[in-house]
Design a protein around this motif. Structure first.
Motif, PDB file in Angstrom:
ATOM      1  N   TYR A  58      -4.118   7.652  -2.024  1.00 52.77           N
ATOM      2  CA  TYR A  58      -3.549   6.419  -1.504  1.00 52.77           C
ATOM      3  C   TYR A  58      -3.965   5.249  -2.384  1.00 52.77           C
ATOM      4  O   TYR A  58      -4.889   5.352  -3.198  1.00 52.77           O
ATOM      5  N   SER A  59      -3.268   4.119  -2.232  1.00 51.05           N
ATOM      6  CA  SER A  59      -3.527   2.967  -3.091  1.00 51.05           C
ATOM      7  C   SER A  59      -3.208   1.661  -2.371  1.00 51.05           C
ATOM      8  O   SER A  59      -2.436   1.630  -1.414  1.00 51.05           O
ATOM      9  N   LEU A  60      -3.795   0.585  -2.863  1.00 49.64           N
ATOM     10  CA  LEU A  60      -3.492  -0.779  -2.471  1.00 49.64           C
ATOM     11  C   LEU A  60      -3.152  -1.552  -3.746  1.00 49.64           C
ATOM     12  O   LEU A  60      -3.760  -1.325  -4.785  1.00 49.64           O
TER      13      LEU A  60
ATOM     14  N   GLY B  71       0.834  -1.195   0.000  1.00 48.07           N
ATOM     15  CA  GLY B  71       0.000   0.000   0.000  1.00 48.07           C
ATOM     16  C   GLY B  71       0.861   1.234   0.000  1.00 48.07           C
ATOM     17  O   GLY B  71       2.048   1.189   0.338  1.00 48.07           O
ATOM     18  N   SER B  72       0.285   2.344  -0.417  1.00 48.46           N
ATOM     19  CA  SER B  72       1.032   3.600  -0.461  1.00 48.46           C
ATOM     20  C   SER B  72       0.094   4.765  -0.183  1.00 48.46           C
ATOM     21  O   SER B  72      -1.131   4.653  -0.331  1.00 48.46           O
ATOM     22  N   PHE B  73       0.676   5.893   0.194  1.00 46.37           N
ATOM     23  CA  PHE B  73      -0.077   7.127   0.374  1.00 46.37           C
ATOM     24  C   PHE B  73       0.840   8.291   0.040  1.00 46.37           C
ATOM     25  O   PHE B  73       2.068   8.182   0.120  1.00 46.37           O
ATOM     26  N   GLY B  74       0.247   9.405  -0.342  1.00 45.05           N
ATOM     27  CA  GLY B  74       1.066  10.555  -0.709  1.00 45.05           C
ATOM     28  C   GLY B  74       0.240  11.712  -1.214  1.00 45.05           C
ATOM     29  O   GLY B  74      -0.960  11.819  -0.932  1.00 45.05           O
ATOM     30  N   LYS B  75       0.880  12.575  -1.988  1.00 44.48           N
ATOM     31  CA  LYS B  75       0.260  13.798  -2.493  1.00 44.48           C
ATOM     32  C   LYS B  75      -0.095  13.628  -3.962  1.00 44.48           C
ATOM     33  O   LYS B  75       0.715  13.163  -4.755  1.00 44.48           O
ATOM     34  N   ASN B  76      -1.313  14.005  -4.302  1.00 44.30           N
ATOM     35  CA  ASN B  76      -1.764  13.963  -5.680  1.00 44.30           C
ATOM     36  C   ASN B  76      -1.948  15.395  -6.184  1.00 44.30           C
ATOM     37  O   ASN B  76      -2.674  16.187  -5.589  1.00 44.30           O
ATOM     38  N   GLN B  77      -1.267  15.733  -7.265  1.00 47.66           N
ATOM     39  CA  GLN B  77      -1.367  17.065  -7.857  1.00 47.66           C
ATOM     40  C   GLN B  77      -2.076  16.962  -9.200  1.00 47.66           C
ATOM     41  O   GLN B  77      -1.655  16.218 -10.084  1.00 47.66           O
ATOM     42  N   VAL B  78      -3.189  17.710  -9.341  1.00 44.82           N
ATOM     43  CA  VAL B  78      -4.027  17.631 -10.535  1.00 44.82           C
ATOM     44  C   VAL B  78      -3.919  18.924 -11.324  1.00 44.82           C
ATOM     45  O   VAL B  78      -4.082  20.016 -10.782  1.00 44.82           O
ATOM     46  N   ARG B  79      -3.633  18.792 -12.626  1.00 47.93           N
ATOM     47  CA  ARG B  79      -3.680  19.913 -13.559  1.00 47.93           C
ATOM     48  C   ARG B  79      -4.855  19.664 -14.481  1.00 47.93           C
ATOM     49  O   ARG B  79      -4.857  18.729 -15.282  1.00 47.93           O
ATOM     50  N   GLU B  80      -5.872  20.511 -14.352  1.00 43.16           N
ATOM     51  CA  GLU B  80      -7.178  20.240 -14.939  1.00 43.16           C
ATOM     52  C   GLU B  80      -7.522  21.282 -16.001  1.00 43.16           C
ATOM     53  O   GLU B  80      -7.338  22.472 -15.810  1.00 43.16           O
ATOM     54  N   THR B  81      -8.044  20.825 -17.128  1.00 42.07           N
ATOM     55  CA  THR B  81      -8.574  21.700 -18.170  1.00 42.07           C
ATOM     56  C   THR B  81      -9.963  21.196 -18.514  1.00 42.07           C
ATOM     57  O   THR B  81     -10.115  20.199 -19.220  1.00 42.07           O
TER      58      THR B  81
ATOM     59  N   SER C 176      18.288 -12.941 -14.132  1.00 43.88           N
ATOM     60  CA  SER C 176      19.620 -12.826 -13.534  1.00 43.88           C
ATOM     61  C   SER C 176      19.971 -11.400 -13.137  1.00 43.88           C
ATOM     62  O   SER C 176      20.574 -11.166 -12.090  1.00 43.88           O
ATOM     63  N   SER C 177      19.609 -10.428 -13.956  1.00 43.52           N
ATOM     64  CA  SER C 177      20.031  -9.050 -13.692  1.00 43.52           C
ATOM     65  C   SER C 177      18.877  -8.088 -13.414  1.00 43.52           C
ATOM     66  O   SER C 177      19.105  -6.929 -13.091  1.00 43.52           O
ATOM     67  N   TYR C 178      17.650  -8.546 -13.541  1.00 47.29           N
ATOM     68  CA  TYR C 178      16.508  -7.672 -13.310  1.00 47.29           C
ATOM     69  C   TYR C 178      15.285  -8.518 -12.963  1.00 47.29           C
ATOM     70  O   TYR C 178      15.304  -9.751 -13.047  1.00 47.29           O
ATOM     71  N   THR C 179      14.202  -7.840 -12.568  1.00 49.08           N
ATOM     72  CA  THR C 179      12.947  -8.492 -12.213  1.00 49.08           C
ATOM     73  C   THR C 179      11.800  -7.819 -12.946  1.00 49.08           C
ATOM     74  O   THR C 179      11.728  -6.583 -12.992  1.00 49.08           O
ATOM     75  N   LEU C 180      10.902  -8.602 -13.506  1.00 50.24           N
ATOM     76  CA  LEU C 180       9.684  -8.097 -14.122  1.00 50.24           C
ATOM     77  C   LEU C 180       8.492  -8.524 -13.284  1.00 50.24           C
ATOM     78  O   LEU C 180       8.432  -9.675 -12.822  1.00 50.24           O
ATOM     79  N   SER C 181       7.557  -7.595 -13.074  1.00 50.09           N
ATOM     80  CA  SER C 181       6.383  -7.891 -12.263  1.00 50.09           C
ATOM     81  C   SER C 181       5.119  -7.438 -12.976  1.00 50.09           C
ATOM     82  O   SER C 181       5.104  -6.387 -13.637  1.00 50.09           O
ATOM     83  N   ALA C 182       4.082  -8.240 -12.841  1.00 54.29           N
ATOM     84  CA  ALA C 182       2.738  -7.844 -13.258  1.00 54.29           C
ATOM     85  C   ALA C 182       2.004  -7.392 -12.005  1.00 54.29           C
ATOM     86  O   ALA C 182       1.908  -8.141 -11.032  1.00 54.29           O
ATOM     87  N   GLU C 183       1.503  -6.145 -12.016  1.00 48.76           N
ATOM     88  CA  GLU C 183       0.939  -5.549 -10.796  1.00 48.76           C
ATOM     89  C   GLU C 183      -0.420  -4.931 -11.071  1.00 48.76           C
ATOM     90  O   GLU C 183      -0.629  -4.265 -12.076  1.00 48.76           O
ATOM     91  N   SER C 184      -1.353  -5.181 -10.177  1.00 48.35           N
ATOM     92  CA  SER C 184      -2.678  -4.566 -10.252  1.00 48.35           C
ATOM     93  C   SER C 184      -2.954  -3.828  -8.952  1.00 48.35           C
ATOM     94  O   SER C 184      -2.412  -4.183  -7.896  1.00 48.35           O
ATOM     95  N   GLY C 185      -3.797  -2.804  -9.010  1.00 49.82           N
ATOM     96  CA  GLY C 185      -4.054  -2.024  -7.812  1.00 49.82           C
ATOM     97  C   GLY C 185      -5.339  -1.236  -7.877  1.00 49.82           C
ATOM     98  O   GLY C 185      -6.019  -1.170  -8.917  1.00 49.82           O
ATOM     99  N   TYR C 186      -5.683  -0.651  -6.746  1.00 52.87           N
ATOM    100  CA  TYR C 186      -6.838   0.232  -6.617  1.00 52.87           C
ATOM    101  C   TYR C 186      -6.347   1.544  -6.012  1.00 52.87           C
ATOM    102  O   TYR C 186      -5.636   1.536  -5.008  1.00 52.87           O
ATOM    103  N   MET C 187      -6.735   2.663  -6.625  1.00 52.67           N
ATOM    104  CA  MET C 187      -6.252   3.967  -6.185  1.00 52.67           C
ATOM    105  C   MET C 187      -7.404   4.928  -5.957  1.00 52.67           C
ATOM    106  O   MET C 187      -8.386   4.925  -6.712  1.00 52.67           O
ATOM    107  N   ILE C 188      -7.273   5.734  -4.919  1.00 55.18           N
ATOM    108  CA  ILE C 188      -8.148   6.891  -4.719  1.00 55.18           C
ATOM    109  C   ILE C 188      -7.278   8.126  -4.879  1.00 55.18           C
ATOM    110  O   ILE C 188      -6.331   8.338  -4.117  1.00 55.18           O
TER     111      ILE C 188
END
Length: 208
Positions: free
Chosen positions: A68-70, A32-42, A79-91
Motif C-alpha cells: 500500500y502507499s500514500l 492512497g492505494s493498496f493492492g498486490k505486490n509480486q516480487v521476482r527475486e535473485t 490544453s490537452s494533457y496534465t503534468l504532475s509532480a508526485e511524491s509518495g511513501y510505499m510499503i
C-alpha cells in the motif's frame, strides 16, 4: 521508514469521507492505494555478506504480498494533457527465498538450507502525465525514482545447527507505471527494479 497499516487504511477512509467537501479546482492533490505486490527475486548469499564453505546459491523466487502507499502531488494543466509532480511513501510487503546448497561439505552428508526474508519500503518521486480519454476517464503514465530500504533476515541450517542474522540494504533506483483514472478513483501498475529484485505493484486507490 516503517508505517502502520491500520493508520494507512484510516487515512484512505477519511479521504473518501471528505471528498465531497474538497476543492476540486486546487492544483494540489493527495491519495492512497493498496493492492498486490509480486516480487521476482535473485539473491546471491555472498552479496548479503554471508560466507559458507558450501557456497549456497539462492535461486530466483516469485512471491506475493499486500502492499500500500500514500502520495501527494501538484498538477500543471495544459490544453490537452496534465503534468504532475508526485511524491509518495510505499510499503511493498514481504518477500522470501529458500534454497539448498549444491555442494555437500559436512561429514554427515547434510546439505545447507538457506532462507532469506525481506521487508521493503520506499520514498518515491515521479513525473505523471495524464491524458483525457472520454468523459471523466483519463489515462496516465509515470516515470520516477524510489529511495528504498530493505530489512532482511537470513537463516541457515547445516548439520542440525541453526544460525540467524539480520541486515539492511538501501539504494535509489528508477521505476515506471501506467494506469487509468475515473473521477477520484485510480487503478494502476508500477514496476520497480530495486537492486537484486524486481517488483510489480498492481493497485486500486483514491485521488483527491
Amino acid at each position: 521508514m516503517r508505517f502502520s497499516l491500520s493508520l494507512s487504511l484510516k487515512f484512505i477512509l477519511s479521504t473518501v469521507l471528505i471528498y465531497p467537501f474538497s476543492a476540486s479546482c486546487s492544483p494540489f492533490y493527495f491519495g492512497g492505494s493498496f493492492g498486490k505486490n509480486q516480487v521476482r527475486e535473485t539473491v546471491s548469499v555472498s552479496d548479503l555478506g554471508y560466507s559458507s564453505p558450501s557456497q549456497p546459491t539462492l535461486e530466483s523466487s516469485d512471491t506475493q504480498d499486500l502492499a500500500y502507499s500514500l502520495y501527494a502531488g501538484y498538477s500543471f494543466d495544459f490544453s490537452s494533457y496534465t503534468l504532475s509532480a508526485e511524491s509518495g511513501y510505499m510499503i511493498l510487503g514481504k518477500s522470501s527465498t529458500i534454497s539448498e546448497s549444491k555442494n555437500v561439505t559436512s561429514q554427515n552428508g547434510d546439505k545447507e538450507n538457506v532462507r532469506v526474508s525481506a521487508d521493503t519500503d520506499a520514498l518515491t518521486l515521479s513525473l505523471v502525465a495524464l491524458k483525457k480519454i472520454k468523459g471523466d476517464f483519463r489515462a496516465f503514465t509515470r516515470i520516477g525514482a524510489g529511495a528504498w530500504e530493505t530489512s532482511s533476515r537470513l537463516s541457515t541450517n547445516i548439520e542440525q545447527e541453526s544460525n540467524q542474522a539480520s541486515f539492511s540494504n538501501s539504494g535509489i533506483d528508477p521505476y515506471w507505471g501506467l494506469g487509468i483514472e475515473y473521477k477520484f478513483l485510480r487503478i494502476g501498475f508500477d514496476r520497480y527494479d530495486f537492486d537484486n529484485y524486481k517488483t510489480d505493484y498492481m493497485y486500486f486507490g483514491f485521488k483527491f
